[in-house]
Motif scaffolding. Structure first.
Motif, PDB file in Angstrom:
ATOM      1  N   SER A   1      -8.225 -68.380  32.403  1.00 13.50           N
ATOM      2  CA  SER A   1      -8.063 -69.119  31.157  1.00 13.50           C
ATOM      3  C   SER A   1      -7.851 -68.121  30.033  1.00 13.50           C
ATOM      4  CB  SER A   1      -9.283 -70.006  30.896  1.00 13.50           C
ATOM      5  OG  SER A   1     -10.451 -69.338  31.240  1.00 13.50           O
ATOM      6  N   SER A   2      -7.327 -68.632  28.899  1.00 11.73           N
ATOM      7  CA  SER A   2      -7.083 -67.706  27.795  1.00 11.73           C
ATOM      8  C   SER A   2      -8.132 -67.888  26.714  1.00 11.73           C
ATOM      9  CB  SER A   2      -5.677 -67.869  27.208  1.00 11.73           C
ATOM     10  OG  SER A   2      -5.072 -69.039  27.613  1.00 11.73           O
ATOM     11  N   LEU A   3      -8.409 -66.797  26.060  1.00 15.45           N
ATOM     12  CA  LEU A   3      -9.354 -66.777  24.941  1.00 15.45           C
ATOM     13  C   LEU A   3      -8.644 -66.121  23.768  1.00 15.45           C
ATOM     14  CD1 LEU A   3     -12.222 -66.882  23.626  1.00 15.45           C
ATOM     15  CD2 LEU A   3     -12.586 -64.590  24.586  1.00 15.45           C
TER      16      LEU A   3
ATOM     17  N   GLY B   1      -6.695 -62.637   9.806  1.00 14.27           N
ATOM     18  CA  GLY B   1      -5.613 -63.486  10.313  1.00 14.27           C
ATOM     19  C   GLY B   1      -4.808 -62.951  11.485  1.00 14.27           C
ATOM     20  N   ILE B   2      -5.386 -62.058  12.268  1.00 15.05           N
ATOM     21  CA  ILE B   2      -4.651 -61.531  13.429  1.00 15.05           C
ATOM     22  C   ILE B   2      -5.248 -62.105  14.718  1.00 15.05           C
ATOM     23  CG2 ILE B   2      -3.989 -59.453  14.715  1.00 15.05           C
ATOM     24  CD1 ILE B   2      -2.701 -59.731  11.937  1.00 15.05           C
ATOM     25  N   PRO B   3      -4.470 -62.888  15.471  1.00 16.34           N
ATOM     26  CA  PRO B   3      -5.013 -63.433  16.720  1.00 16.34           C
ATOM     27  C   PRO B   3      -5.046 -62.365  17.821  1.00 16.34           C
ATOM     28  CG  PRO B   3      -2.752 -64.185  16.375  1.00 16.34           C
ATOM     29  CD  PRO B   3      -3.090 -63.307  15.210  1.00 16.34           C
ATOM     30  N   MET B   4      -6.093 -62.385  18.588  1.00 18.37           N
ATOM     31  CA  MET B   4      -6.247 -61.425  19.689  1.00 18.37           C
ATOM     32  C   MET B   4      -6.441 -62.210  20.973  1.00 18.37           C
ATOM     33  SD  MET B   4      -9.024 -59.149  17.653  1.00 18.37           S
ATOM     34  CE  MET B   4      -9.560 -60.501  16.614  1.00 18.37           C
ATOM     35  N   LEU B   5      -5.698 -61.857  21.980  1.00 22.68           N
ATOM     36  CA  LEU B   5      -5.707 -62.640  23.219  1.00 22.68           C
ATOM     37  C   LEU B   5      -6.437 -61.904  24.343  1.00 22.68           C
ATOM     38  CD1 LEU B   5      -4.576 -65.064  24.906  1.00 22.68           C
ATOM     39  CD2 LEU B   5      -2.536 -63.666  25.301  1.00 22.68           C
ATOM     40  N   TYR B   6      -7.303 -62.631  25.009  1.00 22.24           N
ATOM     41  CA  TYR B   6      -7.936 -62.153  26.243  1.00 22.24           C
ATOM     42  C   TYR B   6      -7.636 -63.153  27.347  1.00 22.24           C
ATOM     43  CZ  TYR B   6     -10.879 -58.831  23.659  1.00 22.24           C
ATOM     44  OH  TYR B   6     -11.318 -57.792  22.889  1.00 22.24           O
ATOM     45  N   ILE B   7      -7.545 -62.654  28.558  1.00 18.81           N
ATOM     46  CA  ILE B   7      -7.480 -63.535  29.719  1.00 18.81           C
ATOM     47  C   ILE B   7      -8.828 -63.423  30.428  1.00 18.81           C
ATOM     48  CG2 ILE B   7      -6.336 -64.008  31.930  1.00 18.81           C
ATOM     49  CD1 ILE B   7      -4.537 -64.528  29.472  1.00 18.81           C
TER      50      ILE B   7
ATOM     51  N   LYS C   1     -10.675 -64.000  33.766  1.00 13.25           N
ATOM     52  CA  LYS C   1     -10.310 -64.184  35.169  1.00 13.25           C
ATOM     53  C   LYS C   1     -11.410 -63.621  36.054  1.00 13.25           C
ATOM     54  CE  LYS C   1      -6.535 -63.631  38.309  1.00 13.25           C
ATOM     55  NZ  LYS C   1      -5.709 -62.657  38.936  1.00 13.25           N
ATOM     56  N   GLU C   2     -11.866 -64.447  36.967  1.00 15.58           N
ATOM     57  CA  GLU C   2     -12.913 -64.039  37.911  1.00 15.58           C
ATOM     58  C   GLU C   2     -14.081 -63.374  37.195  1.00 15.58           C
ATOM     59  OE1 GLU C   2     -10.591 -61.753  40.625  1.00 15.58           O
ATOM     60  OE2 GLU C   2      -9.430 -63.534  41.203  1.00 15.58           O
ATOM     61  N   GLY C   3     -14.493 -63.982  36.094  1.00 19.52           N
ATOM     62  CA  GLY C   3     -15.672 -63.500  35.384  1.00 19.52           C
ATOM     63  C   GLY C   3     -15.433 -62.287  34.502  1.00 19.52           C
ATOM     64  N   GLU C   4     -14.198 -61.791  34.448  1.00 22.79           N
ATOM     65  CA  GLU C   4     -13.889 -60.600  33.642  1.00 22.79           C
ATOM     66  C   GLU C   4     -12.991 -60.964  32.467  1.00 22.79           C
ATOM     67  OE1 GLU C   4     -14.799 -57.341  34.161  1.00 22.79           O
ATOM     68  OE2 GLU C   4     -16.097 -58.045  35.793  1.00 22.79           O
ATOM     69  N   PHE C   5     -13.186 -60.276  31.360  1.00 23.41           N
ATOM     70  CA  PHE C   5     -12.306 -60.456  30.201  1.00 23.41           C
ATOM     71  C   PHE C   5     -11.280 -59.326  30.184  1.00 23.41           C
ATOM     72  CE2 PHE C   5     -15.969 -62.933  29.006  1.00 23.41           C
ATOM     73  CZ  PHE C   5     -15.382 -64.063  28.455  1.00 23.41           C
ATOM     74  N   ILE C   6     -10.018 -59.702  30.158  1.00 25.01           N
ATOM     75  CA  ILE C   6      -8.941 -58.719  30.174  1.00 25.01           C
ATOM     76  C   ILE C   6      -8.228 -58.799  28.837  1.00 25.01           C
ATOM     77  CG2 ILE C   6      -6.841 -57.974  31.369  1.00 25.01           C
ATOM     78  CD1 ILE C   6      -7.918 -59.756  33.758  1.00 25.01           C
ATOM     79  N   ARG C   7      -8.298 -57.734  28.065  1.00 26.23           N
ATOM     80  CA  ARG C   7      -7.699 -57.765  26.734  1.00 26.23           C
ATOM     81  C   ARG C   7      -6.188 -57.668  26.838  1.00 26.23           C
ATOM     82  NH1 ARG C   7      -7.559 -53.414  23.503  1.00 26.23           N
ATOM     83  NH2 ARG C   7      -9.545 -52.639  24.233  1.00 26.23           N
ATOM     84  N   ARG C   8      -5.481 -58.552  26.178  1.00 28.98           N
ATOM     85  CA  ARG C   8      -4.027 -58.600  26.276  1.00 28.98           C
ATOM     86  C   ARG C   8      -3.346 -58.417  24.926  1.00 28.98           C
ATOM     87  NH1 ARG C   8      -2.471 -59.949  31.751  1.00 28.98           N
ATOM     88  NH2 ARG C   8      -4.243 -59.015  32.737  1.00 28.98           N
ATOM     89  N   GLY C   9      -4.027 -57.868  23.950  1.00 29.90           N
ATOM     90  CA  GLY C   9      -3.378 -57.562  22.684  1.00 29.90           C
ATOM     91  C   GLY C   9      -3.181 -58.778  21.805  1.00 29.90           C
ATOM     92  N   SER C  10      -2.338 -58.590  20.813  1.00 30.07           N
ATOM     93  CA  SER C  10      -2.094 -59.653  19.854  1.00 30.07           C
ATOM     94  C   SER C  10      -0.653 -60.109  19.949  1.00 30.07           C
ATOM     95  CB  SER C  10      -2.381 -59.132  18.445  1.00 30.07           C
ATOM     96  OG  SER C  10      -2.160 -60.156  17.525  1.00 30.07           O
TER      97      SER C  10
END
Ligand SMILES: O=C(O)[C@H](O)COP(=O)(O)O
Length: 333
Positions: free
Chosen positions: A81-83, A288-294, A296-305
């Motif tokens: 899921s995305s955060l 005002g800068i959105p930051m995206l994490y995925i 997955k399997e209990g881990e947060f993977i940072r995917r930038g903005s």
């Protein structure tokens, strides 16, 4: 210096900053650990951006897209899921350079624009539930950002402060509920309480108490400002809330946006990126800068903005985000 394990990268960086200029993690000059940055498809490591592994299951499932006649959108179990985390846009006290903390001030016109711009950046990313602080600046930011979302669901603030508030705000149509996104407000996500600095001008305070002292109050992990909360104290409530209330939604496959504040988000990012109390000193968040994490399997993977709605690399993050965007595309055809 750069040492890497498969999901853990140490880079040379002084400032661990999500900023508005390049909209990605900006690296300066001290050691900061970046979690799960990994390698891009091309083999080039980009801070905050990772290309698709291509092996995930559908990220769109929990969003319950209505059937558009081109496919079945019935829910399936999602393994990721995305955060999205977003600091509110510029507030009227940010503009005046005043310590704000728990004083509930609104956005400036520039802050409104930042929130709208942020919304454009995330308009193709699924969002099922929104958390905001109890403060108007984070709520304005979340609402303005959602106005830009292509899915056009209606963000609705949930009122659970009393039984009456709950029953008087009930929605009696399942279809209408389906076209809504619950917005959960929580004081635990509020800005750190800045104590006796609230309302003081930041520059004047630095002139009076010294730059170093003020920097310690503002950025250290465990030194509270006079009669206020340290980052550690703020983390105590914000990170606990995140773990208890936000993570269960992610675990259930829901896509979540959290609109909050510089320091409540710094404490959450410290937790997600496993930053040390030294490393968090250089973590700065722009408005005002959105930051995206995925997740997955209990881990947060940072995917930038995400820089823009059509930025190719955003949809290279995971196959599932691309699938979701394609579904939105097909809905408007
Ligand atoms: O509360 C404030 O003044 C700001 O929102 C954050 O302030 P900081 O940059 O001093 O942490």
């Amino acid at each position: 210096m750069a040492a890497a394990t498969s999901h853990n990268v140490i880079v040379s960086a002084q400032s661990h900053r999500w900023n508005s200029k390049n909209s990605r993690l900006d690296r300066r000059t001290a050691n900061v650990r970046l979690v799960s940055v990994g390698s891009c498809c091309s083999g080039n490591r980009k801070l905050g951006l990772v290309c698709a592994s291509g092996s995930q299951s559908s990220v769109i499932d929990p969003v319950h897209l209505p059937s558009n006649g081109k496919g079945d959108h019935s829910p399936k179990k999602s393994s990721e899921s995305s955060l999205i985390l977003i600091r509110h846009g510029e507030s009227m006290w940010n503009e005046k350079n005043l310590f704000t903390g728990c004083v509930d001030v609104p956005l400036t016109p520039k802050g409104v624009d930042e929130a709208i711009e942020a919304g454009k950046r995330i308009c193709n990313i699924p969002i099922d539930v929104i958390f905001t602080s109890a403060m108007i600046r984070s709520q304005m930011t979340a609402m303005l950002a959602m106005m830009q979302h292509r899915r056009k669901k209606v963000p609705i603030i949930t009122h659970k402060e009393s039984e009456q508030a709950q029953s008087w705000s009930k929605i009696y149509s399942e279809d209408t509920k389906e076209q809504s996104i619950p917005v959960i407000t929580a004081w635990q996500l509020n800005e750190r309480m800045y104590g006796e600095l609230q309302g003081l001008n930041k520059q004047e305070t630095a002139d009076r108490f010294g730059k170093e002292q003020v920097h310690e109050w503002r950025r250290s992990y465990d030194t509270p400002p006079p009669n206020g909360e340290s980052l550690e104290m703020c983390a105590d409530r914000a990170v606990s809330y995140f773990k208890d209330q936000v993570v269960p939604h992610l675990t259930a496959g829901k896509h979540v946006m959290v609109a909050a504040h510089a320091n409540s988000l710094r404490s959450i990012i410290m937790h997600l990126d496993k930053l040390t109390s030294q490393e968090v000193i250089s973590l700065e968040l722009s408005t005002g800068i959105p930051m995206l994490y995925i997740f997955k399997e209990g881990e947060f993977i940072r995917r930038g903005s995400p820089v823009g709605p059509s930025e190719a690399s955003v949809y290279a993050y995971t196959r599932n985000l691309a699938t979701y965007r394609d579904t939105l595309d097909s809905m408007v055809q």
